[in-house]
Design a protein around this motif. Structure first.
Motif, PDB file in Angstrom:
ATOM      1  N   TRP A  56       0.829  -1.205   0.000  1.00  0.00           N
ATOM      2  CA  TRP A  56       0.000   0.000   0.000  1.00  0.00           C
ATOM      3  C   TRP A  56       0.866   1.258   0.000  1.00  0.00           C
ATOM      4  CZ3 TRP A  56      -4.898   1.487  -0.735  1.00  0.00           C
ATOM      5  CH2 TRP A  56      -5.858   0.487  -0.844  1.00  0.00           C
TER       6      TRP A  56
ATOM      7  N   THR B  17       3.875   1.661  -1.152  1.00  0.00           N
ATOM      8  CA  THR B  17       4.541   1.826  -2.451  1.00  0.00           C
ATOM      9  C   THR B  17       3.607   2.461  -3.470  1.00  0.00           C
ATOM     10  OG1 THR B  17       5.967  -0.067  -2.032  1.00  0.00           O
ATOM     11  CG2 THR B  17       5.673   0.589  -4.330  1.00  0.00           C
ATOM     12  N   PHE B  18       2.401   1.946  -3.563  1.00  0.00           N
ATOM     13  CA  PHE B  18       1.470   2.480  -4.558  1.00  0.00           C
ATOM     14  C   PHE B  18       0.962   3.869  -4.187  1.00  0.00           C
ATOM     15  CE2 PHE B  18       1.346  -1.890  -6.065  1.00  0.00           C
ATOM     16  CZ  PHE B  18       1.377  -1.682  -7.432  1.00  0.00           C
TER      17      PHE B  18
ATOM     18  N   CYS C  34      -1.292   5.286 -16.687  1.00  0.00           N
ATOM     19  CA  CYS C  34      -1.979   5.282 -15.391  1.00  0.00           C
ATOM     20  C   CYS C  34      -3.442   4.866 -15.531  1.00  0.00           C
ATOM     21  CB  CYS C  34      -1.906   6.653 -14.734  1.00  0.00           C
ATOM     22  SG  CYS C  34      -0.287   7.089 -14.119  1.00  0.00           S
TER      23      CYS C  34
ATOM     24  N   THR D  72      -5.059   1.503 -14.098  1.00  0.00           N
ATOM     25  CA  THR D  72      -6.200   1.584 -13.191  1.00  0.00           C
ATOM     26  C   THR D  72      -7.279   0.604 -13.637  1.00  0.00           C
ATOM     27  OG1 THR D  72      -5.757   3.906 -12.697  1.00  0.00           O
ATOM     28  CG2 THR D  72      -7.980   3.102 -12.246  1.00  0.00           C
TER      29      THR D  72
ATOM     30  N   SER E 100      -6.021  -3.046 -13.169  1.00  0.00           N
ATOM     31  CA  SER E 100      -5.877  -3.413 -11.761  1.00  0.00           C
ATOM     32  C   SER E 100      -7.239  -3.557 -11.087  1.00  0.00           C
ATOM     33  CB  SER E 100      -4.992  -2.416 -11.018  1.00  0.00           C
ATOM     34  OG  SER E 100      -5.538  -1.126 -11.037  1.00  0.00           O
TER      35      SER E 100
ATOM     36  N   MET F  14      -3.380  -1.106  -5.929  1.00  0.00           N
ATOM     37  CA  MET F  14      -3.001  -0.777  -7.314  1.00  0.00           C
ATOM     38  C   MET F  14      -3.911   0.278  -7.932  1.00  0.00           C
ATOM     39  SD  MET F  14      -1.688  -4.430  -8.850  1.00  0.00           S
ATOM     40  CE  MET F  14      -3.224  -5.276  -8.537  1.00  0.00           C
TER      41      MET F  14
ATOM     42  N   GLY G  18      -3.488   3.578  -6.067  1.00  0.00           N
ATOM     43  CA  GLY G  18      -2.203   4.200  -6.354  1.00  0.00           C
ATOM     44  C   GLY G  18      -2.138   4.813  -7.740  1.00  0.00           C
ATOM     45  N   PHE G  19      -2.682   4.127  -8.734  1.00  0.00           N
ATOM     46  CA  PHE G  19      -2.634   4.672 -10.093  1.00  0.00           C
ATOM     47  C   PHE G  19      -3.566   5.874 -10.253  1.00  0.00           C
ATOM     48  CE2 PHE G  19      -0.709   0.530 -11.269  1.00  0.00           C
ATOM     49  CZ  PHE G  19       0.436   1.049 -11.851  1.00  0.00           C
TER      50      PHE G  19
END
Length: 171
Positions: free
Chosen positions: A55, A57-58, A100, A104, A107, A133, A136-137
């Motif tokens: 979590w 990281t994203f 992105c 999205t 993911s 994911m 994050g994106f």
């Protein structure tokens, strides 16, 4: 109004990262102390720490992009004229934006496909872990939109007294 939204997004994103990193550090530290003092460890500690790292990281990728901390090769920008450099940076922003949005979409499909699988130690659905994911994106895309104009026009990122590209990359 847009500046207030941007500041709120950045502040919320930063505090969420701080809380995630703090929780991860506390879990790992407690597990290590318990392992060496009692010989037993927390069964779920490694798994939860890994999920918090995913979590983090994203959710942190957008902030790193915002301050210019991702790996970039800018020799071509410097080798061509100002107009071509702006065009090239516009192409880069468009490519990152499309990436992105595509990630999205894919993911979200991946999260949906894993909604019935559960983690071994905590027995929570993997979809909760993999939801990092699309979140994050989406955040990465939002941060990209906030910096796009300045980056395309001048090739600059957001500047802050607290953060520069090198500090952002170390996140």
């Amino acid at each position: 109004m847009l500046n207030r939204i941007e500041r709120a997004l950045v502040a919320a994103n930063r505090w969420l990262l701080i809380v995630l990193l703090l929780a991860m550090a506390c879990i790992v530290f407690t597990n290590v102390v318990l392992r060496y003092t009692t010989g037993d460890s927390i069964v779920w500690a490694e798994e939860v720490a890994r999920h918090l790292m995913i979590w983090g990281t994203f959710l942190g990728a957008g902030l790193v992009l915002r301050f210019g901390g991702h790996v970039a090769i800018d020799n071509l920008h410097q080798a061509v004229g100002a107009a071509r450099a702006r065009w090239l940076r516009g192409l880069i922003v468009a490519g990152i934006g499309v990436f992105c949005l595509a990630m999205t979409w894919f993911s979200i499909q991946y999260v949906w496909a894993t909604r019935f699988q559960t983690t071994p130690a905590t027995d929570i659905p993997f979809a909760y872990v993999y939801a990092a994911m699309p979140a994050g994106f989406v955040l990465l895309f939002a941060h990209l939109l906030f910096i796009a104009r300045g980056y395309i026009r001048d090739g600059r990122y957001v500047e802050s007294d607290e953060m520069d590209a090198e500090s952002a990359a170390s996140l």
